[in-house]
Design a protein around this motif. Sequence first.
Motif, PDB file in Angstrom:
ATOM      1  N   VAL A  29       3.094  53.819  26.271  1.00 45.47           N
ATOM      2  CA  VAL A  29       4.350  53.098  26.447  1.00 45.47           C
ATOM      3  C   VAL A  29       5.252  53.362  25.245  1.00 45.47           C
ATOM      4  CG1 VAL A  29       5.420  50.835  26.753  1.00 45.47           C
ATOM      5  CG2 VAL A  29       3.183  51.307  27.778  1.00 45.47           C
ATOM      6  N   ILE A  30       6.447  53.875  25.523  1.00 43.06           N
ATOM      7  CA  ILE A  30       7.429  54.115  24.469  1.00 43.06           C
ATOM      8  C   ILE A  30       8.617  53.197  24.717  1.00 43.06           C
ATOM      9  CG2 ILE A  30       9.039  55.781  23.440  1.00 43.06           C
ATOM     10  CD1 ILE A  30       7.068  57.989  24.275  1.00 43.06           C
ATOM     11  N   ASN A  31       8.867  52.311  23.774  1.00 40.91           N
ATOM     12  CA  ASN A  31      10.061  51.463  23.855  1.00 40.91           C
ATOM     13  C   ASN A  31      11.219  52.323  23.369  1.00 40.91           C
ATOM     14  OD1 ASN A  31      12.219  49.749  23.479  1.00 40.91           O
ATOM     15  ND2 ASN A  31      10.969  48.077  22.670  1.00 40.91           N
ATOM     16  N   TYR A  32      11.927  52.903  24.326  1.00 40.58           N
ATOM     17  CA  TYR A  32      12.935  53.904  23.975  1.00 40.58           C
ATOM     18  C   TYR A  32      14.157  53.305  23.281  1.00 40.58           C
ATOM     19  CZ  TYR A  32      15.729  52.514  27.979  1.00 40.58           C
ATOM     20  OH  TYR A  32      16.492  51.796  28.857  1.00 40.58           O
ATOM     21  N   LEU A  33      14.331  51.989  23.316  1.00 40.03           N
ATOM     22  CA  LEU A  33      15.461  51.387  22.601  1.00 40.03           C
ATOM     23  C   LEU A  33      15.213  51.355  21.098  1.00 40.03           C
ATOM     24  CD1 LEU A  33      16.434  48.455  24.987  1.00 40.03           C
ATOM     25  CD2 LEU A  33      17.558  50.675  24.722  1.00 40.03           C
ATOM     26  N   THR A  34      13.953  51.162  20.707  1.00 43.74           N
ATOM     27  CA  THR A  34      13.625  51.144  19.278  1.00 43.74           C
ATOM     28  C   THR A  34      13.123  52.501  18.787  1.00 43.74           C
ATOM     29  OG1 THR A  34      11.406  50.280  19.739  1.00 43.74           O
ATOM     30  CG2 THR A  34      13.130  48.675  19.234  1.00 43.74           C
ATOM     31  N   SER A  35      12.634  53.334  19.706  1.00 40.13           N
ATOM     32  CA  SER A  35      12.182  54.690  19.377  1.00 40.13           C
ATOM     33  C   SER A  35      12.835  55.668  20.350  1.00 40.13           C
ATOM     34  CB  SER A  35      10.657  54.781  19.496  1.00 40.13           C
ATOM     35  OG  SER A  35      10.026  53.929  18.586  1.00 40.13           O
ATOM     36  N   PRO A  36      14.145  55.901  20.193  1.00 39.22           N
ATOM     37  CA  PRO A  36      14.840  56.760  21.152  1.00 39.22           C
ATOM     38  C   PRO A  36      14.352  58.197  21.094  1.00 39.22           C
ATOM     39  CG  PRO A  36      16.329  56.071  19.388  1.00 39.22           C
ATOM     40  CD  PRO A  36      15.022  55.394  19.151  1.00 39.22           C
ATOM     41  N   PRO A  37      14.391  58.864  22.251  1.00 39.63           N
ATOM     42  CA  PRO A  37      13.990  60.272  22.249  1.00 39.63           C
ATOM     43  C   PRO A  37      14.987  61.121  21.468  1.00 39.63           C
ATOM     44  CG  PRO A  37      14.840  59.610  24.409  1.00 39.63           C
ATOM     45  CD  PRO A  37      14.784  58.379  23.555  1.00 39.63           C
ATOM     46  N   THR A  38      14.472  62.173  20.876  1.00 41.94           N
ATOM     47  CA  THR A  38      15.319  63.136  20.182  1.00 41.94           C
ATOM     48  C   THR A  38      16.033  64.003  21.216  1.00 41.94           C
ATOM     49  OG1 THR A  38      13.614  64.833  20.113  1.00 41.94           O
ATOM     50  CG2 THR A  38      13.662  63.249  18.257  1.00 41.94           C
ATOM     51  N   VAL A  39      16.962  64.815  20.766  1.00 44.52           N
ATOM     52  CA  VAL A  39      17.642  65.742  21.663  1.00 44.52           C
ATOM     53  C   VAL A  39      16.613  66.669  22.320  1.00 44.52           C
ATOM     54  CG1 VAL A  39      19.242  67.688  21.762  1.00 44.52           C
ATOM     55  CG2 VAL A  39      19.887  65.614  20.532  1.00 44.52           C
ATOM     56  N   ALA A  40      15.672  67.180  21.537  1.00 41.55           N
ATOM     57  CA  ALA A  40      14.643  68.074  22.087  1.00 41.55           C
ATOM     58  C   ALA A  40      13.788  67.346  23.126  1.00 41.55           C
ATOM     59  CB  ALA A  40      13.769  68.628  20.964  1.00 41.55           C
ATOM     60  N   GLU A  41      13.425  66.111  22.842  1.00 38.82           N
ATOM     61  CA  GLU A  41      12.639  65.337  23.809  1.00 38.82           C
ATOM     62  C   GLU A  41      13.442  65.075  25.080  1.00 38.82           C
ATOM     63  OE1 GLU A  41       9.700  62.803  20.838  1.00 38.82           O
ATOM     64  OE2 GLU A  41      11.765  62.124  21.128  1.00 38.82           O
ATOM     65  N   LEU A  42      14.730  64.775  24.927  1.00 36.84           N
ATOM     66  CA  LEU A  42      15.582  64.567  26.100  1.00 36.84           C
ATOM     67  C   LEU A  42      15.685  65.847  26.936  1.00 36.84           C
ATOM     68  CD1 LEU A  42      18.574  62.328  24.976  1.00 36.84           C
ATOM     69  CD2 LEU A  42      16.872  61.821  26.732  1.00 36.84           C
ATOM     70  N   ARG A  43      15.829  66.990  26.274  1.00 36.44           N
ATOM     71  CA  ARG A  43      15.879  68.263  27.011  1.00 36.44           C
ATOM     72  C   ARG A  43      14.603  68.460  27.833  1.00 36.44           C
ATOM     73  NH1 ARG A  43      20.193  71.327  25.270  1.00 36.44           N
ATOM     74  NH2 ARG A  43      20.804  71.009  23.107  1.00 36.44           N
ATOM     75  N   ASP A  44      13.475  68.154  27.211  1.00 33.78           N
ATOM     76  CA  ASP A  44      12.184  68.284  27.894  1.00 33.78           C
ATOM     77  C   ASP A  44      12.099  67.316  29.077  1.00 33.78           C
ATOM     78  OD1 ASP A  44       9.447  69.346  28.076  1.00 33.78           O
ATOM     79  OD2 ASP A  44       8.868  67.314  27.472  1.00 33.78           O
ATOM     80  N   LEU A  45      12.509  66.078  28.852  1.00 23.22           N
ATOM     81  CA  LEU A  45      12.506  65.081  29.937  1.00 23.22           C
ATOM     82  C   LEU A  45      13.397  65.529  31.093  1.00 23.22           C
ATOM     83  CD1 LEU A  45      12.731  61.664  28.058  1.00 23.22           C
ATOM     84  CD2 LEU A  45      10.861  62.465  29.496  1.00 23.22           C
ATOM     85  N   LEU A  46      14.587  65.991  30.769  1.00 21.79           N
ATOM     86  CA  LEU A  46      15.525  66.419  31.800  1.00 21.79           C
ATOM     87  C   LEU A  46      14.987  67.611  32.583  1.00 21.79           C
ATOM     88  CD1 LEU A  46      18.832  65.932  29.820  1.00 21.79           C
ATOM     89  CD2 LEU A  46      18.095  64.641  31.849  1.00 21.79           C
TER      90      LEU A  46
END
Length: 113
Positions: A29-46
């Motif tokens: 579980v990642i609380n993305y509000l307190t530990s937001p994904p990085t740009v690289a992580e967002l690219r991977d998620l997308l």
Amino acid sequence: MITIYHNNRCSKSRETLALLENSTQPVNVINYLTSPPTVAELRDLLAKLQLGPEDIIRKGEALYKEVYATQHLTADEWLQVLTQNPVLIERPIVVHGDKAVIGRPPQNVLTIL
């Protein structure tokens, strides 16, 4: 391992987490509000979601309506906005291996388990 980008204040996110916890897989579980994904992580998620940055923006959020609704940003600029303002990221996002879904409705996660 299953990863959920989670917001505990969101009922859909809580429902999705409950579904995941009933599976036999361990859940990260990642609380993305307190530990937001990085740009690289967002690219991977997308890439796993097969979506673009604008597809995961919560357009009902006041911040979006007040600041970003009339802006025409590039994909890279949206990635920066999302990492700096994680409240704008649609929730929850669930990742299992090389696939991901948005848990709206929560039953969407069943497609990748």
